[in-house]
Design a protein around this motif. Structure first.
Motif, short mmCIF file in Angstrom:
data_model
loop_
_atom_site.label_atom_id
_atom_site.label_comp_id
_atom_site.label_asym_id
_atom_site.label_seq_id
_atom_site.Cartn_x
_atom_site.Cartn_y
_atom_site.Cartn_z
N LEU A 195 -17.75 -1.76 -14.93
CA LEU A 195 -17.32 -3.16 -14.88
C LEU A 195 -16.77 -3.53 -13.50
N LEU A 196 -15.98 -2.64 -12.94
CA LEU A 196 -15.43 -2.90 -11.60
C LEU A 196 -16.54 -3.05 -10.58
N ASN A 197 -17.57 -2.22 -10.68
CA ASN A 197 -18.67 -2.30 -9.73
C ASN A 197 -19.48 -3.58 -9.90
N PHE A 198 -19.57 -4.10 -11.11
CA PHE A 198 -20.25 -5.38 -11.30
C PHE A 198 -19.49 -6.48 -10.55
N PHE A 199 -18.18 -6.50 -10.74
CA PHE A 199 -17.35 -7.46 -10.01
C PHE A 199 -17.50 -7.26 -8.50
N ARG A 200 -17.57 -6.01 -8.10
CA ARG A 200 -17.62 -5.69 -6.67
C ARG A 200 -18.95 -6.13 -6.05
N THR A 201 -20.05 -5.87 -6.74
CA THR A 201 -21.36 -6.26 -6.21
C THR A 201 -21.45 -7.78 -6.08
N MET A 202 -20.95 -8.48 -7.08
CA MET A 202 -20.96 -9.94 -7.01
C MET A 202 -20.06 -10.43 -5.87
N ALA A 203 -19.01 -9.67 -5.59
CA ALA A 203 -18.12 -10.02 -4.48
C ALA A 203 -18.82 -9.80 -3.14
N VAL A 204 -19.63 -8.74 -3.04
CA VAL A 204 -20.41 -8.50 -1.82
C VAL A 204 -21.28 -9.70 -1.52
N ILE A 205 -21.96 -10.20 -2.55
CA ILE A 205 -22.87 -11.33 -2.39
C ILE A 205 -22.10 -12.58 -1.99
N ASN A 206 -21.02 -12.87 -2.69
CA ASN A 206 -20.27 -14.09 -2.41
C ASN A 206 -19.64 -14.05 -1.02
N TYR A 207 -19.12 -12.89 -0.65
CA TYR A 207 -18.54 -12.76 0.69
C TYR A 207 -19.62 -12.98 1.76
N THR A 208 -20.78 -12.40 1.56
CA THR A 208 -21.86 -12.52 2.55
C THR A 208 -22.30 -13.97 2.71
N LEU A 209 -22.34 -14.70 1.62
CA LEU A 209 -22.74 -16.11 1.69
C LEU A 209 -21.71 -16.97 2.40
#
Length: 746
Positions: free
Chosen positions: A297-311
């Motif tokens: 679950l933490l990694n799901f949040f983290r991956t979505m954070a990678v995407i949002n930060y990059t955008l």
């Protein structure tokens, strides 16, 4: 008879007191006297001061600091039982220890530590270890000279990174401090916490009285001893909260603070979904040994954070951007909740996308998928990559395109989703070997896909009509190819079906520009019949992994007989392999140049029904012995010794090395000497390769060595490796005759 304990709102000093005054301060509730407060053996060591708990420590001390500025703070419940007139906390050990250290610090700093206060503070003690108990007593009774703290240590030799340990260093250097105490985990944590307290409160003034703003609800469980059974039943914090439990609590607080769910139904709220529907999904991906799915679950949040930060990030600050992307994508580095906030990962867009996606893909039986096959996106592999946080940059782009589509569409139309993902797959796979080498490439591609999302339900029409010829983050060749295919697809279904069928070849993965180029007629018009014919031949020549396995390099030799198709990598040339940036078949197919034209010429000479015979015929008909290609074409063993990457070093037509590795300091042979060795086909001949260009490569028989001189362009022989006194042959035939005679005498 049931017992229902009643809570009392107390401060830390009130808890330490047991006189009648406290009774009045607690609204006259019954008070059970106690001689001291003792952390029992059954409790774990003090943990808030551990180095790994920096974020927890920082957040808690910030809350305490705010309380000393006039804001009241309630620290939930502290409960426990009396044992021999000693109060033993069942829950609250961590908070009470931190409050004890804070009160000692402020008392010392503001010169409040008189004999009466010393007696009061010494009522707080540890039963866990003698060293912990004695440390607390000596800290209070012997203490330190606060006005003369020892200078801090440094983390580096240049003294640029301070440890900020003035307080703990002063304590550990005191006469009363035993070095063996440094091995006590509770004392180590206390020292860390004291340093943090010092740097949080060192500039404050007149804080002592304001500590009364900090309180908690005290519950005394009368008539209960602190048995193991009671501890297990009552102490929800006996086992530390997991990283995800901490993250979840903070995220829920952040949701409330930002009012992201002010109008949400209770059953649709984040808190409800994460404990019900989303749990059903992640339960299927749990650690079967521990039966937990926190990391996933933490990694799901983290991956979505990678995407949002990059955008959202400012990519102009490239060094900072790359550092942060590395932090977010590197599983060996933990990311705290505060770091997510500082990077701006969490905002309204992030939260909405997260909820929409998880709601779409969550199902009690596991992951809910939408596509009929894995042609464009393998939904299961993408999800597994997300929950492991190990997706490559190109796969992260695909994951974003897929999940963002799900988030934006209330009702998913499979045909439109498939069409969208087809374009994304083609762009990503066509560019994968050449781009995505760094965070900036990834950011360019992600932002371009984000821009394209507005056309997601009419993506083919958009590509057919667009006037631009490039798209940031993707190679221009693939973008232009997609435009051309879109124009043909919108003409009729015949083109659509033919294009989609061949581009879904698992090796091409959308990259079919070579067929589109070859199928044009003399007027430059694309011919559907020629397109299908070249597609059929492409299927016959290439498998899902790359070039089909033709015996004895039959295809490579026939292609070389057609023309010099070799691609370069540094100083070397290659007969091509299936997957590599510079020397793969995909690279040959991509580049519209003379090399690719040679492949077309070969395709035009062969048929799918008689492919092997046609290739062999082309090899057999090549007869120019003066062409450097001749012996590669005639002897497949010449390619066999060129290693995994099938490399040669061609300095000139007469100076060619067959490389086993990528460099000449690895095993290699010379082209002409080895071809002569193969042509003789005699088991008595022994070939000697070398690992240096300065060493002669030769074969020998009966003490005679035969080699080739690239400067004179002639073969020569010598005896006993006397490379000074050599004898040159007039030509290759003379060398052959000489060696054949030697072989007869052997």
């Amino acid at each position: 008879m049931s017992y229902n304990p009643t809570s009392k709102k107390l401060t830390f000093l009130q808890l330490l007191s047991n006189d009648s005054n406290v009774c009045k301060q607690c609204n006259n509730l019954e008070w059970q006297p106690h001689s001291k407060i003792e952390i029992p053996i059954i409790q774990r060591d003090y943990a808030q001061g551990r180095e790994s708990k920096e974020e927890l420590r920082k957040n808690f001390l910030n809350s305490l600091f705010e309380a000393t500025n006039g804001k009241s703070l309630e620290l939930d419940f502290v409960y426990g039982s009396l044992k021999d007139n000693v109060f033993q906390p069942l829950d609250g050990q961590q908070r009470l220890t931190t409050l004890f250290l804070l009160h000692w610090f402020v008392a010392v700093k503001e010169d409040k530590l008189d004999n009466e206060l010393r007696k009061l503070l010494t009522k707080f003690t540890y039963e866990t270890r003698t060293s912990s108990r004695e440390f607390c007593q000596d800290l209070i009774n012997k203490g330190i000279d606060f006005k003369n703290l020892i200078e801090t240590d440094y983390l580096d030799k240049e003294k640029t990174k301070p440890k900020n340990n003035e307080l703990s260093k002063t304590i550990t250097n005191s006469y009363w401090f035993y070095l063996s105490w440094k091995k006590d985990p509770t004392i180590k944590s206390m020292l860390n916490m004291l340093d943090s307290i010092y740097h949080t409160f060192k500039d404050t003034k007149e804080v002592w009285d304001k500590l009364n703003n900090i309180s908690f609800h005290y519950i005394e469980l009368q008539n209960f001893g602190l048995s193991d059974d009671l501890y297990i039943k009552m102490n929800a914090r006996g086992k530390p909260l997991t990283d995800f439990e901490n993250f979840k609590a903070k995220f829920e607080q952040h949701i409330t603070k930002e009012s992201w769910e002010s109008n949400a139904e209770a059953t649709e709220s984040f808190s409800h979904q994460i404990d019900t529907l989303w749990t059903d999904l992640f339960w299927n991906y749990r650690d079967k040994t521990e039966n937990i799915f926190d990391e996933q679950l933490l990694n799901f949040f983290r991956t979505m954070a990678v995407i949002n930060y990059t955008l959202k990030a400012d990519k102009s600050k490239s060094d900072v951007f790359r550092t942060n992307i590395d932090l977010l994508t590197n599983n060996s580095k933990k990311v705290s909740f505060n770091q997510y906030l500082e990077l701006g990962c969490f905002d309204d867009d992030y939260f909405k996308t997260l909820k929409f996606v998880l709601n779409k893909i969550s199902d009690k039986s596991g992951l809910k998928t939408f596509l009929f096959d894995t042609t464009y996106v393998n939904e299961v592999e993408i999800f597994n990559g997300v929950i492991k946080n190990d997706l490559s940059y190109p796969d992260l782009v695909i994951a974003f395109a897929y999940y963002q589509y799900l988030a934006l569409e209330e009702d998913i139309e499979i045909e439109k989703l498939t069409s969208w993902l087809r374009i994304v797959r083609n762009l990503v796979e066509g560019s994968r070997p050449y781009l995505f080498n760094n965070a900036n490439d990834f950011a360019n591609a992600l932002r371009s896909i984000n821009e394209l999302l507005q056309h997601r339900n009419s993506i083919v029409d958009h590509f057919a009509d667009t006037q631009i010829n490039s798209l940031s983050g993707f190679i221009s060749e693939q973008f232009i190819e997609e435009k051309l295919k879109a124009k043909l697809i919108t003409q009729n279904d015949d083109w659509k079906n033919a294009i989609i069928e061949i581009e879904n070849h698992r090796y091409f993965k959308g990259q079919i520009g070579f067929i589109l180029d070859w199928c044009k007629d003399e007027n430059g018009i694309h011919n559907i019949d020629k397109f299908k014919a070249y597609s059929e031949k492409s299927n016959a020549v290439f498998s899902n992994e790359g070039l089909n396995k033709f015996d004895n390099f039959l295809f490579e030799r026939a292609l070389l007989a057609t023309g010099d198709y070799l691609l370069s990598k540094g100083k070397n040339l290659s007969f091509l392999i299936n997957n590599e940036r510079d020397i793969s078949w995909k690279r040959l197919l991509r580049d519209n140049n003379q090399k690719r034209e040679i492949l077309k010429q070969l395709f035009d000479k062969v048929s799918t029904l008689n492919l092997t015979n046609d290739l062999q015929k082309i090899i057999d008909e090549f007869s120019d012995k003066n062409d450097w290609r001749y012996y590669f074409i005639k002897h497949h063993e010449m390619i066999t010794v060129c290693g995994k990457e099938k490399l040669i070093r061609k300095n000139s037509d007469f100076d060619i090395l067959l490389l086993k590795t990528t460099q000449t300091n690895g095993e290699h042979r010379t082209y002409y000497s080895y071809s002569l060795f193969l042509e003789l086909n005699n088991p008595n001949l022994i070939y000697h390769h070398q690992n240096s260009t300065n060493e002669c490569k030769y074969f020998e028989i009966n003490g005679i060595q035969i080699a080739f001189n690239s400067n004179s362009k002639k073969f020569f022989w010598t005896e006993n490796k006397d490379w000074v006194n050599t004898h040159e042959f007039d030509d290759r035939d003379s060398a052959l005759s000489f060696i054949k005679e030697l072989c007869k005498t052997n």
